[in-house]
Design a protein around this motif. Sequence first.
Motif, mmCIF file in Angstrom:
data_model
loop_
_atom_site.group_PDB
_atom_site.id
_atom_site.type_symbol
_atom_site.label_atom_id
_atom_site.label_comp_id
_atom_site.label_asym_id
_atom_site.label_seq_id
_atom_site.Cartn_x
_atom_site.Cartn_y
_atom_site.Cartn_z
ATOM 1 N N ILE A 104 0.788 -1.236 -0.006
ATOM 2 C CA ILE A 104 0.049 -0.112 0.073
ATOM 3 C C ILE A 104 0.960 1.534 0.003
ATOM 4 O O ILE A 104 1.643 1.550 0.738
ATOM 5 C CB ILE A 104 -1.010 -0.069 1.140
ATOM 6 C CG1 ILE A 104 -1.776 -1.102 1.379
ATOM 7 C CG2 ILE A 104 -1.779 1.252 1.210
ATOM 8 C CD1 ILE A 104 -2.661 -1.526 0.059
ATOM 9 N N ILE A 105 0.871 1.872 -1.081
ATOM 10 C CA ILE A 105 1.710 3.280 -1.099
ATOM 11 C C ILE A 105 0.553 4.400 -0.614
ATOM 12 O O ILE A 105 -0.493 4.633 -1.384
ATOM 13 C CB ILE A 105 2.095 3.523 -2.500
ATOM 14 C CG1 ILE A 105 2.825 2.435 -3.074
ATOM 15 C CG2 ILE A 105 2.872 4.763 -2.556
ATOM 16 C CD1 ILE A 105 4.096 2.209 -2.477
ATOM 17 N N LEU A 106 1.066 5.132 0.243
ATOM 18 C CA LEU A 106 0.277 6.341 0.707
ATOM 19 C C LEU A 106 0.687 7.810 0.009
ATOM 20 O O LEU A 106 2.097 8.002 0.028
ATOM 21 C CB LEU A 106 0.578 6.495 2.234
ATOM 22 C CG LEU A 106 0.049 7.865 2.895
ATOM 23 C CD1 LEU A 106 -1.651 7.966 2.813
ATOM 24 C CD2 LEU A 106 0.605 7.788 4.078
ATOM 25 N N GLU A 107 -0.224 8.292 -0.164
ATOM 26 C CA GLU A 107 -0.218 9.930 -0.818
ATOM 27 C C GLU A 107 -1.087 10.542 -0.159
ATOM 28 O O GLU A 107 -2.436 10.493 -0.384
ATOM 29 C CB GLU A 107 -0.184 9.816 -2.335
ATOM 30 C CG GLU A 107 -0.223 11.242 -2.805
ATOM 31 C CD GLU A 107 1.210 11.949 -2.881
ATOM 32 O OE1 GLU A 107 1.190 13.188 -3.047
ATOM 33 O OE2 GLU A 107 2.165 11.390 -2.405
ATOM 34 N N ALA A 108 -0.684 11.591 0.692
ATOM 35 C CA ALA A 108 -1.663 12.564 1.361
ATOM 36 C C ALA A 108 -1.651 13.882 0.564
ATOM 37 O O ALA A 108 -0.595 14.367 0.671
ATOM 38 C CB ALA A 108 -1.011 12.347 2.652
ATOM 39 N N LYS A 109 -2.698 14.425 0.350
ATOM 40 C CA LYS A 109 -2.874 15.686 -0.156
ATOM 41 C C LYS A 109 -3.587 16.556 0.667
ATOM 42 O O LYS A 109 -4.812 16.280 0.631
ATOM 43 C CB LYS A 109 -3.484 15.709 -1.731
ATOM 44 C CG LYS A 109 -2.748 15.048 -2.698
ATOM 45 C CD LYS A 109 -1.489 15.784 -2.998
ATOM 46 C CE LYS A 109 -0.530 15.190 -3.978
ATOM 47 N NZ LYS A 109 0.906 15.846 -4.454
#
Length: 810
Positions: free
Chosen positions: A58-63
């Motif tokens: 699971i790759i997390l990208e928070a915007k």
Amino acid sequence: MTAFEIQNENRNPGSALRNEAANYLSGLYGNGRTEILIAGKKVDGVFERDDFGSRETIILEAKDYARPLHRDDLKAIWSDYETVLDEVRPAKLLVISRHGLAPGAQAYLDTRPPMRHRTIWELEDEVLGLRPHTQAMAAAFEEGGLSRFYIEARAAEVAYDADMAESEGEVVGLIDEVVAWLATEDPTPLAILGGYGAGKSSFAKRLVTQQAAQALTDPSARRPILIKLGGLSRYSDLEGFLGAMLTSQHNVRGYNFTRFLDFNSKGRFLIVLDGFDEMKHAMSFSEFRAQVGQFNQLITPGAKVVLLGRPSAFTTDAEHHYVLKGRIPAQDRWRKLPGWPEFREYRLADFSDAERDLFIAGFLAYQAGTSGDGGADAEWVDKRRQEVSELAAADPAVFGRPVHLKILAEMAADREQDLTRLRRSPSRWSLYDEFFQSLARREAEKPARTPIGEKDRLRFLAELAFWLWRDRAAATSFVAEVIPSDLLADLPDGDAHEVEHKRREYLAGAFLERKAGDIYYFPHRSFAEFLVASRMLSCPPQAGDHVLYGTLAQEGVLEFLQTPENQPRLRAWAETFVSAQGSLRPSYIRLLIDAFGGPTPLIQHIPSTYWTLPIRLIGGSLKIDPSNLAPLRTAMMQARVPELALALQLLEPHGVLASEDTVRQALEPMIAGVLIERTLGHVRELPQNDRLSVDGEEGERMRALATAGVKEIAAGRTGRVVSMNWLGLLEGAWAASQAHGVVLKTHAPQQASGYPPLELPLDVVLSTIPVASRPRIQGFLHKLSDLRHIIVVARRNPRTIAADRPIRRP
């Protein structure tokens, strides 16, 4: 915010959303890594998910944008991460935002299966499911219009020195104190104490609503959890209680106790425990301590816990210091219990004059705006406010409490309500009595209610509250169908032809609230306490009722009974008191003493030497003065053995008359001297075997009591000593007083076990015995190393009874 142990944690302000998302993913998949390079791209986070034996990344990208994510935002994210996903396949890219997706963005997302999106709230719900609960907490302060008339609570911090002597700081705004504490890393839990109706529950709602509002806009803020402890006693452990509260009441999906504790320890919650006093009713202290140990699980280094309740939940200072400070008495000092939390204490302040007037004005304005009758104009509100303010100012001790003032304002909001009686007698009792009378009159005047009069409706409420206190551990809520039919049996049927219809009619016309699940409840605990006291006064106790009445006459019920106008009715209780059987509380005896205006009138009313000494001790007419113990000693020498046994239950170190060290140092040798003198005063020498014997029923009882506490008279390092043990003496006192059917319930017996055997110098003990008697006593003591060596000769049976037979513990 306190984060999980994720690698490379970044505490920059802009990283809050990423850290929060990483926290939640760690709760689901275990600790991950943040800000690492994959295929030349620095990613926000990486986690591993086990999918039926296969691993998926699971790759997390928070915007953390202040707007929803647009289609172009998602296209740019996909462009950045496409090579990363190829590198760690199988993998998914999880995009976390604060405000969701703009129109058209979801369509693009659907064309990229490896990419998923969640708002931080949706992710939180998948892990904790707390959003419905947080939304409910955000509305708590609006219940009953509370926010419209609430006055900010003020409190003083209570500090303790090494000897547990307390000092009170200046009165400050409580919400500011708590908010400042929340902003620190200090894990010390807070205890907010106040008498009934002091505004504890209102403050709890104020606090959780403010915190919920912050949590709904800031994902890093703690989620407030309001736990009403009154229901804890009905569950075997905290896990079951929390599960029922969060899943049944607030529909929290996927609740897991282990995960809840884990997130709590990591700083995700503000836990507010309201009403710890409500779980103590009918419990021994050891049972209460076990319940406290349950919620102590929530107090961990990363947690923030606020506890609210009445100080009257503790019957002694020792109990108070045990629960809130983790301190137990150990000879001449207070010892800290390892691992037991220590609370910072605040004591709620009453309303000032200005706050009282603001409350009245706000409440009357709120009531006028919600009444719907169109007749309560501003002029009338202002006139009524002045009237109520004058009435409240006449007795600030009564109307300094929010609950009393609210009752008064509720009555004043009724244009037909005459406040004349309250002007004559503005007491706590008259306030509640008039309040319930007005409610009953209002119900009885309704056409549908006319078959059942106001007195019978009040009688039903009193019987209902009495049943809840007697049989339901002082609960303030219940399910209608569990009301026993015999509670209604003696009440008029009205138009009802079946028990179910009759129950419904009385409930419909009662001052009760109803919520989901067919649960009825009293709006405030003090209402039920008043009704219990009313029921007790209307039915004076028979001989077998005093133990029950003593159990019920605690905290708020006791305060209502103690009001001056009830003393004439309380005096009638003494008629059967002399025949009481069972375990009585000293506070109950003090209630009767106060009703008679002192111990002597009560003693004269019940001419029983069995009660004279305990009544004098509880009433304070027999002073415990370490410089002059002669009056107490004389009374103890004259008392019958069961009466002396009751007195010892009051005098022992943890008892109601628990003394300071200087008093105990004088009292204990005197008590040992009384036991020795009274025992040896009944002995005679048996010339045939040079033994000492005691005969007669009184002598045998005295010897049994003395030998339970005075264990040995032997040589010590500095001379002969008397070994005395308080626990054994207390057990012997119970045995002696039980012979007459009654003991004094001062505290849990295990507390006395904290005192090791005392070694009192024999010459000090002998110095408490009058000079005229001392030579004879000394002569006997030269022949003894233990009072148990005295044999017992029965009056009618010549055989010798074993001198060291064990005393059964009651």
